[in-house]
Design an enzyme around this catalytic site. Structure first.
Site, PDB file in Angstrom:
ATOM      1  N   GLY A 117     -31.400 -39.530  97.142  1.00 13.19           N
ATOM      2  CA  GLY A 117     -30.310 -39.533  96.181  1.00 13.19           C
ATOM      3  C   GLY A 117     -28.881 -39.551  96.575  1.00 13.19           C
ATOM      4  N   ILE A 139     -36.527 -32.226 104.345  1.00  8.23           N
ATOM      5  CA  ILE A 139     -37.938 -31.648 104.932  1.00  8.23           C
ATOM      6  C   ILE A 139     -39.362 -32.510 104.358  1.00  8.23           C
ATOM      7  CG2 ILE A 139     -36.919 -29.342 105.210  1.00  8.23           C
ATOM      8  CD1 ILE A 139     -38.827 -28.848 102.513  1.00  8.23           C
ATOM      9  N   ASP A 140     -38.866 -33.586 103.454  1.00  4.77           N
ATOM     10  CA  ASP A 140     -40.012 -34.171 102.822  1.00  4.77           C
ATOM     11  C   ASP A 140     -40.444 -35.187 103.640  1.00  4.77           C
ATOM     12  OD1 ASP A 140     -39.664 -32.368 100.752  1.00  4.77           O
ATOM     13  OD2 ASP A 140     -38.290 -33.883  99.695  1.00  4.77           O
ATOM     14  N   ARG A 175     -62.523 -15.463 101.315  1.00  8.23           N
ATOM     15  CA  ARG A 175     -61.717 -15.911 100.296  1.00  8.23           C
ATOM     16  C   ARG A 175     -61.449 -17.455 100.417  1.00  8.23           C
ATOM     17  NH1 ARG A 175     -57.596 -11.096  99.382  1.00  8.23           N
ATOM     18  NH2 ARG A 175     -58.844  -9.883  97.673  1.00  8.23           N
ATOM     19  N   ARG A 184     -42.109 -33.339  97.430  1.00  4.69           N
ATOM     20  CA  ARG A 184     -41.739 -34.093  96.184  1.00  4.69           C
ATOM     21  C   ARG A 184     -43.001 -35.168  96.007  1.00  4.69           C
ATOM     22  NH1 ARG A 184     -36.254 -37.045  95.549  1.00  4.69           N
ATOM     23  NH2 ARG A 184     -36.871 -37.991  97.389  1.00  4.69           N
ATOM     24  N   GLU A 235     -46.915 -30.134  96.334  1.00  2.00           N
ATOM     25  CA  GLU A 235     -46.677 -30.037  95.071  1.00  2.00           C
ATOM     26  C   GLU A 235     -46.743 -30.891  94.142  1.00  2.00           C
ATOM     27  OE1 GLU A 235     -42.353 -28.908  95.360  1.00  2.00           O
ATOM     28  OE2 GLU A 235     -41.826 -30.861  96.310  1.00  2.00           O
ATOM     29  N   HIS A 284     -39.183 -22.237  99.310  1.00  2.00           N
ATOM     30  CA  HIS A 284     -38.039 -22.583 100.238  1.00  2.00           C
ATOM     31  C   HIS A 284     -37.869 -21.826 101.561  1.00  2.00           C
ATOM     32  CE1 HIS A 284     -36.689 -23.477  96.240  1.00  2.00           C
ATOM     33  NE2 HIS A 284     -35.775 -24.445  96.574  1.00  2.00           N
ATOM     34  N   ARG A 287     -37.386 -24.530 104.096  1.00  2.47           N
ATOM     35  CA  ARG A 287     -36.037 -25.267 104.380  1.00  2.47           C
ATOM     36  C   ARG A 287     -35.224 -24.265 104.968  1.00  2.47           C
ATOM     37  NH1 ARG A 287     -34.798 -27.834  98.493  1.00  2.47           N
ATOM     38  NH2 ARG A 287     -32.960 -26.416  98.820  1.00  2.47           N
TER      39      ARG A 287
HETATM   40  O1  F6P Z   1     -36.379 -32.618  98.637  1.00  2.00           O
HETATM   41  C1  F6P Z   1     -36.523 -31.304  99.242  1.00  2.00           C
HETATM   42  C2  F6P Z   1     -37.163 -30.451  98.435  1.00  2.00           C
HETATM   43  O2  F6P Z   1     -37.493 -28.792  99.156  1.00  2.00           O
HETATM   44  C3  F6P Z   1     -38.573 -30.787  97.940  1.00  2.00           C
HETATM   45  O3  F6P Z   1     -39.513 -30.804  98.573  1.00  2.00           O
HETATM   46  C4  F6P Z   1     -38.729 -30.035  96.692  1.00  2.00           C
HETATM   47  O4  F6P Z   1     -39.387 -30.647  95.517  1.00  2.00           O
HETATM   48  C5  F6P Z   1     -37.210 -29.914  96.209  1.00  2.00           C
HETATM   49  O5  F6P Z   1     -36.424 -29.988  97.062  1.00  2.00           O
HETATM   50  C6  F6P Z   1     -37.067 -28.584  95.613  1.00  2.00           C
HETATM   51  O6  F6P Z   1     -35.614 -28.473  95.175  1.00  2.00           O
HETATM   52  P1  F6P Z   1     -34.585 -27.152  94.716  1.00  2.00           P
HETATM   53  O7  F6P Z   1     -34.185 -26.790  96.023  1.00  2.00           O
HETATM   54  O8  F6P Z   1     -33.671 -27.796  93.780  1.00  2.00           O
HETATM   55  O9  F6P Z   1     -35.742 -26.169  94.040  1.00  2.00           O
END
Ligand code: F6P
Length: 370
Positions: A117, A139-140, A175, A184, A235, A284, A287
């Site tokens: 983006g 990170i993706d 379990r 993403r 996800e 998160h 990240r």
């Molecule tokens: O693109 C990085 C990312 O962490 C994706 O893996 C995730 O879908 C998205 O950003 C989450 O975005 P936000 O920080 O807006 O929740």
């Protein structure tokens, strides 16, 4: 050669952003005698009263291990064409304002740290005559033309450690444990961490799954005496016959946010297998915090190479890792399509050969010998 580089970070943060900023500042100031101006909050910092500050070597001291970004970050914001109250906003005016502000502040060129983006906006600045070099961040790991984006390997470490930790609790309680990871529409984090962390099932967007095939794998493990199972689900994984699961579908202002597939899977699997199942959403944590050694090295190399590319007169490019070397590729190529996991690629095959199921309806045909 120009005198001043502007640097900004856009989109979601990723471990290693500060390491790139540090390398850009050190290379530009020490090697080329340029100035560096940090632009705060992504491209938004170039609008209105502008949010910029001069960055010297002293300002970037100690940044290598620091997570997040000292410049702050925003999603695409005002640079994306959108409709507000039935009126289409004039995005051209936004670019004009930003470029005119760059001149006022004295920025001649841009280093832009971002994913698809943010780099799409960077390409628009290049089209309008601004020298631009992108640095692949996410990170993706879903950016085309580069083998790795910085931040990915750290996220992978975190997801793998989570899987290691889930193993011991899963085994103790007999379990099924599900770990939902980010990514993403690409399954890189799930695939790599699933292999590294010894998952039994990996569910990725590139291979739509059937609940029955996942249940079958759990039953097979039970029969073989393994009373616990570990599932890592991206996800963006898609169950056949269902829709993607979103936390927030977004609108003109907010980007859609995936998330929640793990919880669905937990409820449905528990019902059809009768096995106690738990779900953990890593979110998160993937990240935040310090980059690992590899990402610090990659981020530093990317930052230095980006300055060298601009100094050599390149523009409209992104630094990229190819066959172990950092090269430059056209931004237009890097943002054309996202890079997804090849469903018949080597890593998927290796995963299957080592007994991992992807939950494909015909999964059994891949595991004939087991
Ligand atoms: O693109 C990085 C990312 O962490 C994706 O893996 C995730 O879908 C998205 O950003 C989450 O975005 P936000 O920080 O807006 O929740």
């Amino acid at each position: 050669m120009f005198g001043t580089i502007g640097i900004l970070t856009g989109g979601g943060d990723a471990p290693g952003l500060n390491a790139v900023i540090r390398a850009v500042v050190k290379t530009a100031t020490c090697e080329y005698g340029m100035r560096v101006i940090g632009i705060e909050d992504g491209f938004e910092g170039l609008l209105g009263a502008t949010k910029t500050r001069s960055l010297t070597s002293g300002d970037v001291r100690g940044l290598l291990p620091r997570g997040g970004t000292i410049l702050g970050t925003r999603n695409r914001g005002q640079f994306v064409r959108r409709t507000k109250d039935g009126e289409t906003m004039d995005v051209e005016a936004v670019y004009k304002e930003a470029i005119s502000n760059m001149k006022i502040v004295g920025i001649d060129a841009l280093v832009v740290l971002g994913g698809e983006g943010t780099l799409t906006i960077a390409a628009e600045f290049h089209k309008r005559g601004i020298p631009v070099c992108g640095v692949p961040k996410t990170i993706d790991n879903d950016l085309a033309c580069t083998e790795l984006t910085f931040g990915f390997v750290t996220a992978l470490d975190i997801a793998t450690e989570a899987l290691d930790r889930l193993h011991t609790t899963a085994e103790s309680h007999d379990r099924v444990m599900i770990l939902e990871v980010m990514g993403r529409h690409a399954g890189w984090i799930a695939l790599h961490s699933g292999i590294a962390g010894g998952a039994d099932v990996i569910l990725i967007p590139e291979i739509p799954f059937s609940l029955e095939a996942v249940a079958e794998k759990i039953r097979a493990r039970d029969l073989s005496g393994s009373n616990f199972s570990i599932i890592v689900v991206a996800e963006g994984a898609l169950e056949i016959g269902h829709e993607l699961v979103y936390q927030d579908k977004g609108d003109g202002h907010r980007a859609p946010r995936l998330g929640g597939i793990g919880q669905h899977l937990q409820q449905d699997l528990e019902k059809i297998t009768g096995r106690e199942t738990r779900c953990v959403v890593l979110g998160h944590l993937q990240r935040g915090g310090r980059p690992n050694a590899f990402d610090r090295m990659l981020a530093t190399n990317y930052g230095s190479c980006a300055v060298r590319a601009l100094a050599n007169g390149e523009s409209g490019v992104m630094v990229a890792l190819q066959a172990g070397d950092v090269v430059t590729v056209p931004l237009t190529e890097a943002i054309k399509n996202i890079k997804t996991v090849p469903p018949n690629g080597q890593l998927v095959r290796t995963a299957r050969d080592t007994g991992i199921s992807f939950g494909a309806p015909d999964e059994a045909s891949y595991h004939k010998r087991q």
